[in-house]
Enzyme design. Structure first.
Site, PDB file in Angstrom:
ATOM      1  CB  SER A  30      -0.835   0.096   1.278  1.00 49.56           C
ATOM      2  OG  SER A  30      -1.740  -0.934   1.339  1.00 49.56           O
ATOM      3  CG  HIS A  61      -3.470  -2.468  -3.236  1.00 47.56           C
ATOM      4  ND1 HIS A  61      -2.322  -3.142  -2.902  1.00 47.56           N
ATOM      5  CD2 HIS A  61      -3.993  -2.028  -2.082  1.00 47.56           C
ATOM      6  CE1 HIS A  61      -2.165  -3.107  -1.587  1.00 47.56           C
ATOM      7  NE2 HIS A  61      -3.165  -2.427  -1.060  1.00 47.56           N
ATOM      8  CG  HIS A  83      -4.559  -7.960   0.688  1.00 49.89           C
ATOM      9  ND1 HIS A  83      -4.656  -7.058  -0.341  1.00 49.89           N
ATOM     10  CD2 HIS A  83      -3.473  -7.593   1.417  1.00 49.89           C
ATOM     11  CE1 HIS A  83      -3.667  -6.183  -0.245  1.00 49.89           C
ATOM     12  NE2 HIS A  83      -2.935  -6.476   0.804  1.00 49.89           N
ATOM     13  CE1 TYR A  85      -8.251  -6.461   2.216  1.00 48.74           C
ATOM     14  CE2 TYR A  85      -6.300  -7.090   3.456  1.00 48.74           C
ATOM     15  CZ  TYR A  85      -6.935  -6.253   2.560  1.00 48.74           C
ATOM     16  OH  TYR A  85      -6.247  -5.223   1.994  1.00 48.74           O
ATOM     17  CD  GLU A  86      -8.196  -7.957  -2.277  1.00 46.45           C
ATOM     18  OE1 GLU A  86      -8.642  -7.393  -3.273  1.00 46.45           O
ATOM     19  OE2 GLU A  86      -7.010  -8.297  -2.152  1.00 46.45           O
ATOM     20  CB  ALA A 113       1.607  -0.309   4.676  1.00 41.30           C
ATOM     21  CG  MET A 211      -4.293  -6.904   7.448  1.00 33.80           C
ATOM     22  SD  MET A 211      -5.725  -5.927   7.012  1.00 33.80           S
ATOM     23  CE  MET A 211      -5.862  -4.854   8.452  1.00 33.80           C
ATOM     24  CB  SER A 212      -0.059  -8.877   2.656  1.00 32.85           C
ATOM     25  OG  SER A 212       0.944  -7.964   3.030  1.00 32.85           O
ATOM     26  CG  ASN A 235      -0.688   1.954  11.420  1.00 34.50           C
ATOM     27  OD1 ASN A 235      -0.524   1.480  10.280  1.00 34.50           O
ATOM     28  ND2 ASN A 235      -1.128   1.224  12.417  1.00 34.50           N
ATOM     29  CG  HIS A 247      -6.895   1.744   3.383  1.00 40.92           C
ATOM     30  ND1 HIS A 247      -5.768   0.938   3.428  1.00 40.92           N
ATOM     31  CD2 HIS A 247      -7.181   1.882   2.064  1.00 40.92           C
ATOM     32  CE1 HIS A 247      -5.398   0.619   2.196  1.00 40.92           C
ATOM     33  NE2 HIS A 247      -6.240   1.177   1.346  1.00 40.92           N
TER      34      HIS A 247
HETATM   35  N1  HPA Z   1      -2.586  -3.617  11.339  1.00 41.26           N
HETATM   36  C1  HPA Z   1      -2.695  -4.484  10.323  1.00 41.26           C
HETATM   37  N2  HPA Z   1      -2.319  -4.207   9.088  1.00 41.26           N
HETATM   38  C2  HPA Z   1      -1.780  -2.996   8.853  1.00 41.26           C
HETATM   39  C3  HPA Z   1      -1.631  -2.032   9.875  1.00 41.26           C
HETATM   40  C4  HPA Z   1      -2.055  -2.367  11.180  1.00 41.26           C
HETATM   41  O1  HPA Z   1      -1.956  -1.577  12.131  1.00 41.26           O
HETATM   42  N3  HPA Z   1      -1.067  -0.941   9.293  1.00 41.26           N
HETATM   43  C5  HPA Z   1      -0.874  -1.228   7.990  1.00 41.26           C
HETATM   44  N4  HPA Z   1      -1.312  -2.475   7.713  1.00 41.26           N
END
Ligand code: HPA
Length: 281
Positions: A30, A61, A83, A85-86, A113, A211-212, A235, A247
């Site tokens: 991302s 993306h 991903h 989660y999709e 990210a 998440m990947s 973050n 996001h």
């Molecule tokens: N958690 C999960 N996935 C992420 C995060 C997070 O804080 N930041 C960027 N991708």
């Protein structure tokens, strides 16, 4: 269709349309996808044109392969990944990298990210991935084994190549780019974690959460690819961050550090390419 049939169908199409043999596959996370446009582009291929290819649905993306040269090294870059989660199975989510392995890629360079968990981390930091926790997501190797790709019970002692870690560490040092190191944990998403989950992940030894990536690294090692990865800490993870997560914040933070990140990735690819030529360990 079985995952093997999907892969073969996708491969037939790609092999017919793309006359390029990448040595390295770079997966762009991302906010980091812009790097693909900065390589010497030879060809591009939209995911949507590839039969049996899962569609990437996340904003930010793009959804295509970019083939070309980075510092003289033939690479494929993924602008956008798939991903779980999709709604895809783990095997679908790793189809793109298996495809590029079939096209010739022997190295997988992962970027993402991620939320920072390690004490002292700040948004905008980079973390060299030294190991991972994939125990909270299904294995991409579940089901019938692809004997043509790898063994049923592959070893995962050194998922992230030590020699590539050394290269990236050295490059960062020379470029004056501070680099944290640690363990990446893949959570299922798509919701960000609760503060209690982050406390649990920290106790389990995670330094960053995303998440990947972890299932991709497992599938790549199964295929015998040499893997490295860098997280952009977009973050601080939930409960550590003083503000709720979004996001938009994740994309903006990754965007903001993209220049330094691209320098680190570009120079690392150059050196990894050289190490492949000379077999340097
Ligand atoms: N958690 C999960 N996935 C992420 C995060 C997070 O804080 N930041 C960027 N991708």
């Amino acid at each position: 269709m079985t995952p093997q049939e999907k892969l073969n169908t996708a491969y037939e199409y790609v092999a017919k349309h793309i006359d390029f043999c990448p040595r390295l596959l770079l997966v762009l996370g991302s906010g980091l996808g812009g790097f693909a446009e900065k390589i010497e582009i030879v060809e591009t291929l939209d995911y949507a044109d590839i039969p049996c290819f899962p569609k990437s649905t996340v904003t930010g993306h793009k959804g295509r392969f970019v083939f070309g040269y980075c510092e003289g090294i033939p690479i494929a870059a993924m602008q956008g990944r798939v991903h779980m989660y999709e709604g895809y199975d783990a095997a679908d989510a790793v189809l793109p990298l298996r495809l590029m392995w079939m096209m010739g890629a022997e190295v997988l360079f992962l970027t993402n990210a991620a939320g920072g968990i390690q004490e002292g981390m700040q948004a905008g930091d980079f973390m060299l991935i030294t190991d991972q926790i994939a125990s909270f997501v299904p294995s991409p190797l579940r089901g019938e084994n692809f004997d043509r790709i790898g063994t049923r019970f592959p070893d995962m002692t050194e998922i992230y190549s030590r020699r590539f870690q050394k290269i990236i560490r050295t490059i960062a040092g020379e470029a004056g780019i501070p680099l944290k190191e640690g363990v990446y944990l893949q959570a299922a998403g798509p919701a960000y974690e609760s503060p209690a989950e982050i406390r649990m992940y920290r106790m389990l030894g995670a330094d960053a959460v995303g998440m990947s990536t972890a299932i991709e690294a497992v599938a790549a090692r199964h295929a015998g690819m040499e893997v490295c990865g860098i997280s952009c800490i977009s973050n601080l993870a939930a409960g550590i961050s003083p503000t709720p997560l979004s996001h938009e914040e994740v994309k903006a933070a990754a965007d903001a550090s993209s220049e330094k990140f691209e320098l680190l990735v570009r120079k690392s690819i150059a050196e990894i390419g050289r190490s492949l030529e000379h077999g340097i360990v």
